[in-house]
Motif scaffolding. Structure first.
Motif, PDB file in Angstrom:
ATOM      1  N   LYS A 265       1.419  43.258  24.251  1.00  0.00           N
ATOM      2  CA  LYS A 265       0.879  44.436  24.944  1.00  0.00           C
ATOM      3  C   LYS A 265      -0.123  44.036  26.016  1.00  0.00           C
ATOM      4  O   LYS A 265      -0.122  44.573  27.122  1.00  0.00           O
ATOM      5  CB  LYS A 265       0.237  45.374  23.920  1.00  0.00           C
ATOM      6  N   ARG A 266      -0.970  43.075  25.671  1.00  0.00           N
ATOM      7  CA  ARG A 266      -2.003  42.650  26.639  1.00  0.00           C
ATOM      8  C   ARG A 266      -1.387  41.936  27.842  1.00  0.00           C
ATOM      9  O   ARG A 266      -1.882  42.056  28.970  1.00  0.00           O
ATOM     10  CB  ARG A 266      -3.012  41.724  25.938  1.00  0.00           C
ATOM     11  N   LEU A 267      -0.291  41.201  27.634  1.00  0.00           N
ATOM     12  CA  LEU A 267       0.321  40.433  28.711  1.00  0.00           C
ATOM     13  C   LEU A 267       1.462  41.173  29.395  1.00  0.00           C
ATOM     14  O   LEU A 267       2.069  40.649  30.335  1.00  0.00           O
ATOM     15  CB  LEU A 267       0.837  39.093  28.175  1.00  0.00           C
ATOM     16  N   GLY A 268       1.780  42.381  28.910  1.00  0.00           N
ATOM     17  CA  GLY A 268       2.876  43.130  29.498  1.00  0.00           C
ATOM     18  C   GLY A 268       4.231  42.510  29.209  1.00  0.00           C
ATOM     19  O   GLY A 268       5.155  42.606  30.017  1.00  0.00           O
ATOM     20  N   ASP A 273       9.711  38.173  24.041  1.00  0.00           N
ATOM     21  CA  ASP A 273       9.141  37.245  25.013  1.00  0.00           C
ATOM     22  C   ASP A 273       8.026  36.413  24.377  1.00  0.00           C
ATOM     23  O   ASP A 273       7.927  35.199  24.621  1.00  0.00           O
ATOM     24  CB  ASP A 273       8.575  38.003  26.220  1.00  0.00           C
ATOM     25  N   VAL A 274       7.191  37.057  23.567  1.00  0.00           N
ATOM     26  CA  VAL A 274       6.093  36.330  22.914  1.00  0.00           C
ATOM     27  C   VAL A 274       6.644  35.339  21.895  1.00  0.00           C
ATOM     28  O   VAL A 274       6.168  34.205  21.789  1.00  0.00           O
ATOM     29  CB  VAL A 274       5.104  37.311  22.254  1.00  0.00           C
ATOM     30  N   LEU A 465      -3.013  31.065  21.467  1.00  0.00           N
ATOM     31  CA  LEU A 465      -2.635  32.139  22.382  1.00  0.00           C
ATOM     32  C   LEU A 465      -3.404  33.412  22.071  1.00  0.00           C
ATOM     33  O   LEU A 465      -3.883  34.111  22.980  1.00  0.00           O
ATOM     34  CB  LEU A 465      -1.131  32.392  22.291  1.00  0.00           C
ATOM     35  N   LEU A 466      -3.559  33.722  20.787  1.00  0.00           N
ATOM     36  CA  LEU A 466      -4.307  34.921  20.403  1.00  0.00           C
ATOM     37  C   LEU A 466      -5.759  34.817  20.861  1.00  0.00           C
ATOM     38  O   LEU A 466      -6.346  35.792  21.345  1.00  0.00           O
ATOM     39  CB  LEU A 466      -4.233  35.119  18.886  1.00  0.00           C
ATOM     40  N   ALA A 467      -6.344  33.629  20.723  1.00  0.00           N
ATOM     41  CA  ALA A 467      -7.728  33.435  21.165  1.00  0.00           C
ATOM     42  C   ALA A 467      -7.849  33.624  22.675  1.00  0.00           C
ATOM     43  O   ALA A 467      -8.815  34.221  23.169  1.00  0.00           O
ATOM     44  CB  ALA A 467      -8.203  32.040  20.763  1.00  0.00           C
ATOM     45  N   LYS A 468      -6.879  33.120  23.432  1.00  0.00           N
ATOM     46  CA  LYS A 468      -6.914  33.278  24.886  1.00  0.00           C
ATOM     47  C   LYS A 468      -6.781  34.738  25.285  1.00  0.00           C
ATOM     48  O   LYS A 468      -7.459  35.213  26.213  1.00  0.00           O
ATOM     49  CB  LYS A 468      -5.780  32.455  25.513  1.00  0.00           C
ATOM     50  N   VAL A 469      -5.919  35.466  24.597  1.00  0.00           N
ATOM     51  CA  VAL A 469      -5.732  36.877  24.912  1.00  0.00           C
ATOM     52  C   VAL A 469      -6.996  37.670  24.586  1.00  0.00           C
ATOM     53  O   VAL A 469      -7.408  38.549  25.352  1.00  0.00           O
ATOM     54  CB  VAL A 469      -4.517  37.434  24.144  1.00  0.00           C
TER      55      VAL A 469
END
Length: 521
Positions: A265-268, A273-274, A465-469
Motif C-alpha cells: 500500500k505504501r509503495l503503490g 509485486d511485494v 523492507l518493512l523498516a525502510k517503508v
C-alpha cells in the motif's frame, strides 16, 4: 471415463524420475486439548467419509494402447486407504529441520500410476506434541485453484467436523482396467473433438498474435511494429539453472500478511509485486554470497490462472508468463517499483492473449514422443548449457483467511510443496492462510543444498523492507527544521501491529518445530 486435456496429460508425459510432477502441502496441526485418541486412525476415518466429495480421491489412469493418445480417468471402486494414508514417526528430538528434510525425501518419489494419484502422510513425534500432515497429489489432475477447492472438501471451519451426507451406494463393476477396443475408440473420438476445439480457437489466436505486434505510426524510416515493453525472453545463467536430480531440499518460512500488504500500500504495489520483491531480494543476497550474482536481472516464471470465477473443476487451467525480478537494483524499494512496472506490462499482455491460450489440444501419437524427449533433455544435461527461459519459478496462491480444521485438529500452517525442474532447480511458492503468508521453497538438493539460507534471507529481506517503508512515514525532527506531526495525526498514521504473534530471533525460530517460522518487525 473422463479424458485428460492436453495440458493435464503434459504433466504425465514430461514426468521423469528426476522431475516428479506432483504438488503438495505441509500442515502443522494442533490437536484438541486433552486429546487421547489415535490421530492416524481418525484421519483415515475422516478421509473415508469425504472421498465422494472430490473425484481426486477415487479416479485413476487408464493408459492407451502403445501410448498413442492421452490416458483417461476411470473410477477406482476399491481404493486402499491403508496405502494412501500412512503414518510416519520422526526420531527425537522431532525438530522442524527434521520435518522439512523428511518431507523433501517423501516429495522426491513418484506416485504409483496404477492407483489414484494422491497420498497423505500423518507425521507425529514433533516437539510440543503436535502432528503434521503432508499431502501429495499429481499435477495432472489439479492446479493451484483446483487445490484450494480440494482443500474445502476435506477441511472444516470449526473443530467439530461438519456432517457429510453419505454417498449413494453404487454397484461395483469389478473392472480393474478397460478393454483395448474401448480405449482405442475413446482415443479416436477425443482426438477428433480436440481438433475441432483447436480450429474454433483460431480466430482468438489470430487476434492474440496481432496484439503482440501493434502497428505504431512513425515518421522515421524502419519498422512500423513495436514489441511490448518489458518483454524479457531469457534469463542470465546462474547456479540455479542446471539439470536436476530427484533429490530434494525443502525449507519453510511465514511472514505476516498484514505487513506485506502495508508495504504494498505504501509503495503503490500489489501483494504479488511485494512477494516477488522479497523473493528477488533473497536470491540477490544468496547469489552475492557465492559471488554468482549476474549483472543482468534474474527472471521468474509466474503461473497465471485461466479459470473463470467459480470454476473448481479438478484439472489444469493455467499458463505461464515470465517477469523480471530486477535483481540488478540494490535498493529494495526501487526494486519493487521496477517489478511493479514490469508486472503491469505483463498483466496487460496476458489480458490480451489469455482467452486464446489453449488448455486442450490434440496429441495423437505424441505421448511416447514427449516422454522420450523429456527423458533425453534431462540426461543430456542440455539445461547446463542452454540459456534459461527463466531463473526460478515463483507462485502465489490465495488461501483461506480464517483458521481451518482437519479431522478435528487446527491447521497452524499451510506450507506449499511444489515442483523444481530442469533449468529451474528452485521453486518458491507462497500460500496465504489465516493472516500469514506461508512460503515453501523446494529445490534440487544437488544444485541448491543450502535452500534454508535462501529462506532465511527471505525473512531478513522482509524485515529490512518493512523498516525502510516505516522510515518513509517517520516525520522529520525539529532539529532538521521541519516541525513534527501532531501526536494525534502521528498515531493515526502509524501502521497497525499484527496481534498475537511474538517476534522471534532466527536461532529461536529454528529450535521450535511445531510453530511457524515467522518474520515480524
Amino acid at each position: 471415463m473422463k479424458h485428460l486435456s492436453g495440458l493435464d496429460a503434459t504433466f504425465l508425459h514430461t514426468e521423469t524420475p528426476e522431475t516428479p510432477m506432483h504438488v503438495g502441502g505441509l500442515h502443522v496441526l494442533e490437536l484438541p486439548s486433552g486429546y487421547k485418541g489415535d490421530f492416524y486412525e481418525d484421519v483415515k476415518a475422516h478421509v473415508q467419509s469425504r472421498m465422494h466429495l472430490s473425484e481426486v480421491f477415487t479416479r485413476k489412469l487408464a493408459l492407451m494402447p502403445f501410448e498413442l493418445s492421452n490416458p483417461v480417468w476411470v473410477d477406482d471402486d476399491d481404493v486402499d486407504l491403508d496405502y494412501h494414508v500412512r503414518r510416519v514417526t520422526l526420531p527425537r528430538p522431532g525438530s522442524s529441520r527434521q520435518l522439512e528434510q523428511y518431507v523433501a525425501r517423501l516429495h522426491s518419489t513418484l506416485l504409483d500410476r496404477s492407483r489414484p494419484l494422491w497420498e497423505f502422510f500423518v507425521i507425529d513425534g514433533l516437539q510440543g506434541g503436535r502432528v503434521a500432515l503432508y499431502s501429495k497429489l499429481h499435477h495432472a489432475g489439479i492446479d493451484g485453484q483446483a487445490g484450494a477447492a480440494f482443500a474445502e472438501a476435506i477441511m472444516d471451519l470449526t473443530p467439530e467436523p461438519r456432517v457429510i451426507k453419505a454417498p449413494r451406494q453404487m454397484a461395483r463393476r469389478n473392472r480393474y482396467q478397460l478393454g483395448v477396443a474401448e480405449l482405442a475408440g475413446a482415443a479416436l473420438t477425443n482426438t477428433l473433438q480436440q481438433y475441432v476445439k483447436l480450429v474454433k480457437t483460431f480466430p482468438d489466436m489470430a487476434r492474440a498474435v496481432k496484439s503482440l505486434v501493434v502497428p505504431q505510426p512513425t515518421n522515421q524510416a524502419g519498422s512500423l511494429w513495436k514489441l511490448p515493453k518489458n518483454l524479457n525472453l531469457l534469463g542470465p545463467r546462474t547456479p540455479l539453472n542446471v539439470a536436476i536430480t530427484n533429490q530434494r531440499a525443502y525449507a519453510v518460512r511465514s511472514i505476516p500478511l498484514a505487513e506485506v500488504k502495508q508495504i504494498g500500500k505504501r509503495l503503490g504495489a500489489s501483494l504479488n509485486d511485494v512477494v516477488l520483491g522479497l523473493c528477488a531480494g533473497a536470491l540477490r543476497h544468496y547469489l552475492s554470497d557465492h559471488g554468482k550474482l549476474p549483472r543482468k536481472p534474474l527472471t521468474a516464471a509466474i503461473p497465471v490462472t485461466l479459470r473463470e470465477p467459480g470454476d473448481t473443476t479438478s484439472n489444469n487451467q493455467v499458463s505461464m508468463t515470465v517477469m523480471t525480478l530486477a535483481t540488478d537494483v540494490a535498493d529494495p524499494i526501487e526494486r519493487i517499483k521496477a517489478i511493479a512496472e514490469s508486472s503491469a506490462a505483463t498483466k496487460s499482455l496476458m489480458g490480451s492473449i489469455k482467452a486464446a491460450i489453449p488448455t486442450d489440444f490434440p496429441s495423437f501419437g505424441a505421448p511416447w514422443l514427449m516422454s522420450g524427449l523429456a527423458s533425453m533433455y534431462g540426461r543430456s544435461r542440455f539445461a547446463d548449457r542452454l540459456p534459461p527461459v527463466a531463473n526460478v519459478v515463483i507462485s502465489n496462491v490465495p488461501g483461506a483467511p480464517v483458521p481451518l480444521y482437519f479431522a478435528g485438529a487446527k491447521l497452524l500452517t499451510y506450507y506449499p510443496v511444489s515442483i523444481p525442474s530442469h533449468g529451474m532447480a528452485l521453486n518458491m511458492t507462497v500460500q496465504s492462510y489465516n493472516g500469514m503468508l506461508d512460503f515453501g521453497l523446494i529445490a534440487c538438493r544437488r544444485a541448491v543444498p543450502d535452500v534454508d539460507d535462501i529462506a532465511d534471507y527471505l525473512v531478513e529481506e522482509h524485515r529490512a523492507l518493512l523498516a525502510k517503508v516505516k522510515a518513509l512515514d517517520t516525520p522529520a525532527t525539529a532539529a532538521e527544521g521541519v516541525p513534527a506531526s501532531p501526536p494525534a495525526k502521528a498515531a493515526a498514521a502509524r501502521p497497525r501491529k499484527t496481534p498475537a504473534r511474538k517476534t522471534a530471533s532466527r536461532k529461536t525460530v529454528a529450535r521450535k518445530p511445531a510453530a511457524r517460522k515467522t518474520a515480524t518487525a
